[in-house]
Write a protein that holds these residues in place. Structure first.
Motif: not given
Length: 220
Positions: A137-161
């Protein structure tokens, strides 16, 4: 080569659509398989038209899901006939399978595009004779990548549907409770009557769940 994207949708609604500038529009299977491909083809300078009737000599591309009934689990002959009439002046027909189960087959196209080698193998076992092409499939359109400030920790799990594609256990109190015990929060990004989803925005996501409501094995 001229491409024609067959659809019963008013061409004026999609002719000048830019997936990168308006990613929230057209979010169903047809849109990803057909409208977005049409927009990207035009952006790349490919001669492409869209609508119910194909120009003479063009290659007609259609979305097989437009002719599939999920409730009856069958292809609707009336819709296949409309595709055939619309593509009468074409030099060839290309079907994009999308999510249509692989045990639902038709000999209408000259070429069929599937999203995985597993789907291609399943179609071969069903005796499909026309050419099958596997394209991701085509890549996600107009993707906004993860904020680098969040690197190194895991706090939010997302499901897009869409809501109807959410597995029941994901929205259960038990799953949310277990995430909370682990120090995680769950965000479900689904459209509502007054809110469009932001499926391109992963800036505040640490973990993305890539799953959906269970479907028949034949759809794999």
């Amino acid at each position: 080569m001229k491409l024609h994207f067959w659809t019963t949708v008013d061409p004026e609604l999609v002719r000048d659509w830019s997936p990168q500038h308006e990613p929230w529009r057209f979010r169903d299977g047809r849109s990803h398989a057909l409208f977005e491909l049409h927009a990207e083809a035009r952006s790349a300078g490919v001669a492409a038209t869209i609508g119910r009737f194909a120009p003479k000599g063009s290659v007609t591309v259609f979305y097989l899901g437009d002719a599939y009934s999920w409730s009856a689990n069958t292809l609707m002959q009336g819709m296949l006939d409309r595709v055939t009439v619309g593509a009468a002046r074409s030099s060839a027909m290309v079907a994009i399978r999308g999510d249509v189960p692989a045990d639902i087959v038709t000999d209408l196209p000259d070429v069929e595009v599937v999203g995985s080698q597993a789907a291609e193998h399943r179609l071969r076992t069903e005796g499909v004779q026309h050419r099958i092409v596997t394209l991701p499939p085509l890549p996600q359109r107009a993707i906004m990548p993860r904020d680098p400030a969040r690197f190194g920790r895991v706090r939010r799990v997302v499901l897009k549907a869409n809501h109807f594609n959410l597995p029941p256990w994901v929205v259960s109190d038990g799953f949310r409770g277990e995430l909370k015990r682990l120090g995680l929060e769950l965000e479900i990004d689904a459209p509502t009557a007054d809110r469009a989803p932001t499926w391109n925005d992963f800036s505040e996501a640490d973990v993305a769940l890539c799953l959906r409501q269970p479907v028949r094995e034949a759809a794999l």
